[in-house]
Write a protein that holds these residues in place. Structure first.
Motif, PDB file in Angstrom:
ATOM      1  N   LEU A 128      55.464  31.456 -10.026  1.00 56.76           N
ATOM      2  CA  LEU A 128      54.582  32.323  -9.247  1.00 56.76           C
ATOM      3  C   LEU A 128      53.808  33.247 -10.172  1.00 56.76           C
ATOM      4  CD1 LEU A 128      57.110  33.369  -6.440  1.00 56.76           C
ATOM      5  CD2 LEU A 128      55.611  31.379  -6.487  1.00 56.76           C
ATOM      6  N   ASP A 129      52.545  33.517  -9.827  1.00 64.94           N
ATOM      7  CA  ASP A 129      51.761  34.430 -10.650  1.00 64.94           C
ATOM      8  C   ASP A 129      52.061  35.872 -10.264  1.00 64.94           C
ATOM      9  OD1 ASP A 129      50.354  34.982  -8.314  1.00 64.94           O
ATOM     10  OD2 ASP A 129      48.641  33.720  -8.844  1.00 64.94           O
TER      11      ASP A 129
ATOM     12  N   GLU B 123      50.630  37.913  -8.474  1.00 63.74           N
ATOM     13  CA  GLU B 123      50.371  38.255  -7.082  1.00 63.74           C
ATOM     14  C   GLU B 123      51.310  37.511  -6.128  1.00 63.74           C
ATOM     15  OE1 GLU B 123      46.261  37.515  -6.388  1.00 63.74           O
ATOM     16  OE2 GLU B 123      45.588  39.185  -7.654  1.00 63.74           O
ATOM     17  N   GLY B 124      52.243  36.742  -6.687  1.00 61.71           N
ATOM     18  CA  GLY B 124      53.187  36.019  -5.858  1.00 61.71           C
ATOM     19  C   GLY B 124      52.693  34.680  -5.364  1.00 61.71           C
ATOM     20  N   THR B 125      51.562  34.228  -5.882  1.00 61.32           N
ATOM     21  CA  THR B 125      51.022  32.929  -5.482  1.00 61.32           C
ATOM     22  C   THR B 125      51.667  31.824  -6.304  1.00 61.32           C
ATOM     23  OG1 THR B 125      48.891  33.949  -4.933  1.00 61.32           O
ATOM     24  CG2 THR B 125      48.931  31.557  -5.230  1.00 61.32           C
ATOM     25  N   GLU B 126      52.141  30.793  -5.621  1.00 63.21           N
ATOM     26  CA  GLU B 126      52.784  29.681  -6.313  1.00 63.21           C
ATOM     27  C   GLU B 126      51.755  28.896  -7.120  1.00 63.21           C
ATOM     28  OE1 GLU B 126      54.777  25.496  -4.973  1.00 63.21           O
ATOM     29  OE2 GLU B 126      55.508  27.297  -3.940  1.00 63.21           O
ATOM     30  N   THR B 127      52.026  28.722  -8.405  1.00 62.14           N
ATOM     31  CA  THR B 127      51.122  27.976  -9.273  1.00 62.14           C
ATOM     32  C   THR B 127      51.701  26.636  -9.709  1.00 62.14           C
ATOM     33  OG1 THR B 127      51.984  29.134 -11.232  1.00 62.14           O
ATOM     34  CG2 THR B 127      50.062  30.095 -10.142  1.00 62.14           C
TER      35      THR B 127
ATOM     36  N   ASP C  97      54.049  36.284 -15.014  1.00 60.68           N
ATOM     37  CA  ASP C  97      54.503  35.415 -13.933  1.00 60.68           C
ATOM     38  C   ASP C  97      56.021  35.504 -13.806  1.00 60.68           C
ATOM     39  OD1 ASP C  97      51.860  34.725 -13.878  1.00 60.68           O
ATOM     40  OD2 ASP C  97      52.125  32.811 -14.899  1.00 60.68           O
TER      41      ASP C  97
END
Length: 479
Positions: A255-256, A258-262, A230
């Motif tokens: 962000l993980d 894949e660029g997804t905000e966690t 991340d």
């Protein structure tokens, strides 16, 4: 003079009013005067400030507006200028910039830009050429001012006479003829410098500030910190001027791959201790919850299974003796393929205190009599803590865990006789140290690359743990 966008970063145009005095940002980036001096000096160079100074239209400007438009003085000026055929800045240098807070106790930062200008002129007296004459004194100083108290960036530039004088290598009657002319030129040149610098250098200074702002924004927002698979991304919340530094309050998000905000970290009441600025040109302070989740990215919940007889024979022997004390029947069931399983529960909790840190974890430990066994002989719930040691290596932030200790231990279930879990505390500690902590240190060994260090041309990080936060001081190579 400048658009509001130009100076938004440096003076707090983007600053958001904090909701209550107790709210703290997730991260704080402090830009020291050294970085500001270097960045602004480079930007002035990139914008050809020296060439602009050398191209100042001294003679034509004096002829267009002699003596401020006063007729009587104008005639005197014209008589002086009538002898001049060439007048310009022959050499210009920008000396070391100076950054200092305003003396009036406001949130104002003053950047002094000293100029060393050499002026020269040529004329013809009769048929005799007059040699090029110059002044090597510092004759002007331009000043830029930032003011975040008004949520905007004010900028001024001016020039101050530094007692410049002209010297001529002439003798005899030529000296008597040239000196009055030289004095006349100087009396015209020095008072006019502020206006020239204001009209020609101010726009360059503004453009340099704009570029410096964009560089800082890019370093803040486009230099995420990788944490395992991340990364931490930062956005500007607000800015302020503190003493002779610029303080950027940052929002953080995780962000993980894949660029997804966690996870998003905003202003909160969580503690954030910002050390007093010192000799470091740049520093980054991260709030405890940000560091906690960053470390958690390296240490997600996992299950580790080992055969003690194979990998830890000494510990396997000790474990069997303890089980025999609890139940000889249970000890008789133990095979060479017995399995110990360690399951970590959730994200570990990091506690940052002045001078040190601890990592707390919830752990489930199970013992299976053999690899074929479907049910464990017992299951322990363990609340363990480890000493967390932060240190740096170049631009890498590293963490090492030592001294894991079961603070609380209880039996969750057991297929053997009832027993006091304290009997297993020491062996559980040693198993966790040999298996879990070794595994976790292996994951943490890759470290956290503080990308912004390289972006700033720096090379080293000094880490300090304070109450509720971790403080990174960034230094240039070989500092």
């Amino acid at each position: 003079m400048a658009s509001s966008r130009i100076f938004a970063l440096l003076c707090g145009l983007l600053a958001a009013t904090l909701v209550g005095a107790t709210l703290n940002p997730p991260a704080v980036l402090i830009v020291g005067p050294k970085i500001m001096r270097e960045k602004l000096a480079q930007k002035l160079k990139d914008h050809d400030a020296i060439q602009i100074l050398q191209d100042l239209p001294l003679l034509s400007t004096l002829r267009e507006e002699p003596a401020g438009g006063i007729p009587i003085l104008g005639s005197v000026v014209n008589s002086v200028l009538s002898h001049i055929v060439w007048l310009k800045i022959t050499s210009a240098n920008i000396m070391e910039l100076q950054v200092q807070p305003s003396a009036d106790d406001q949130e104002e930062l003053i950047v002094n830009i000293p100029l060393d200008l050499v002026a020269g002129f040529n004329t013809m007296l009769g048929c005799l050429p007059v040699p090029h004459s110059s002044c090597s004194e510092r004759i002007a100083q331009a000043t830029a001012v930032t003011n975040s108290a008004q949520q905007s960036m004010g900028h001024t530039a001016g020039a101050q006479n530094r007692g410049a004088s002209l010297h001529f290598p002439l003798a005899g009657k030529d000296l008597l003829m040239v000196n009055p002319l030289a004095n006349g030129v100087m009396k015209l040149l020095v008072p006019a410098c502020p206006n020239w610098l204001h009209s020609h250098l101010c726009p360059v200074i503004e453009e340099a500030f704009e570029d410096m702002q964009e560089d800082l924004l890019q370093m803040v927002e486009a230099a995420p910190i990788p944490v395992s698979d991340d990364h931490l991304q930062f956005d500007l919340l607000s800015s302020a001027i503190k003493d002779n530094t610029i303080q950027l309050n940052l929002e953080a998000k995780l962000l993980d791959s894949e660029g997804t905000e966690t996870k998003r970290f905003s202003e909160s009441e969580a503690s954030l201790t910002i050390p007093t600025p010192d000799s470091a040109p740049f520093s980054l302070t991260l709030r405890q919850d940000v560091v906690n989740d960053a470390i958690g990215a390296f240490l997600p919940p996992e299950e580790i299974a080992i055969m003690p007889d194979v990998v830890l024979p000494e510990l396997a022997h000790r474990l069997k003796k303890i089980i025999k004390e609890i139940s000889e029947e249970a000890a008789a069931q133990l095979k060479h393929t017995q399995i110990v399983k360690i399951l970590t529960q959730g994200t570990p909790a990091l506690l940052l205190e002045k001078g040190g840190a601890k990592l707390a974890q919830l752990i489930v430990l199970q013992l299976f009599a053999s690899s074929e066994a479907l049910r464990p002989l017992f299951t322990l719930g363990i609340e363990a803590s480890s000493k967390a040691e932060f240190f740096s290596k170049g631009a890498q932030l590293l963490l090492n865990l030592t001294g894991i200790s079961p603070e609380r231990i209880r039996v969750l279930n057991a297929d053997i006789a009832q027993f006091d879990p304290i009997m297993l505390k020491d062996i559980a500690r040693d198993i966790l140290s040999a298996v879990l902590q070794t595994n976790e240190n292996g994951k943490l060994r890759q470290g956290i690359a503080v990308v912004i260090v390289k972006a700033l041309g720096l090379d080293d990080v000094f880490v300090e743990v304070t109450e509720g936060s971790i403080h990174l001081q960034l230094f240039p190579p070989h500092s």
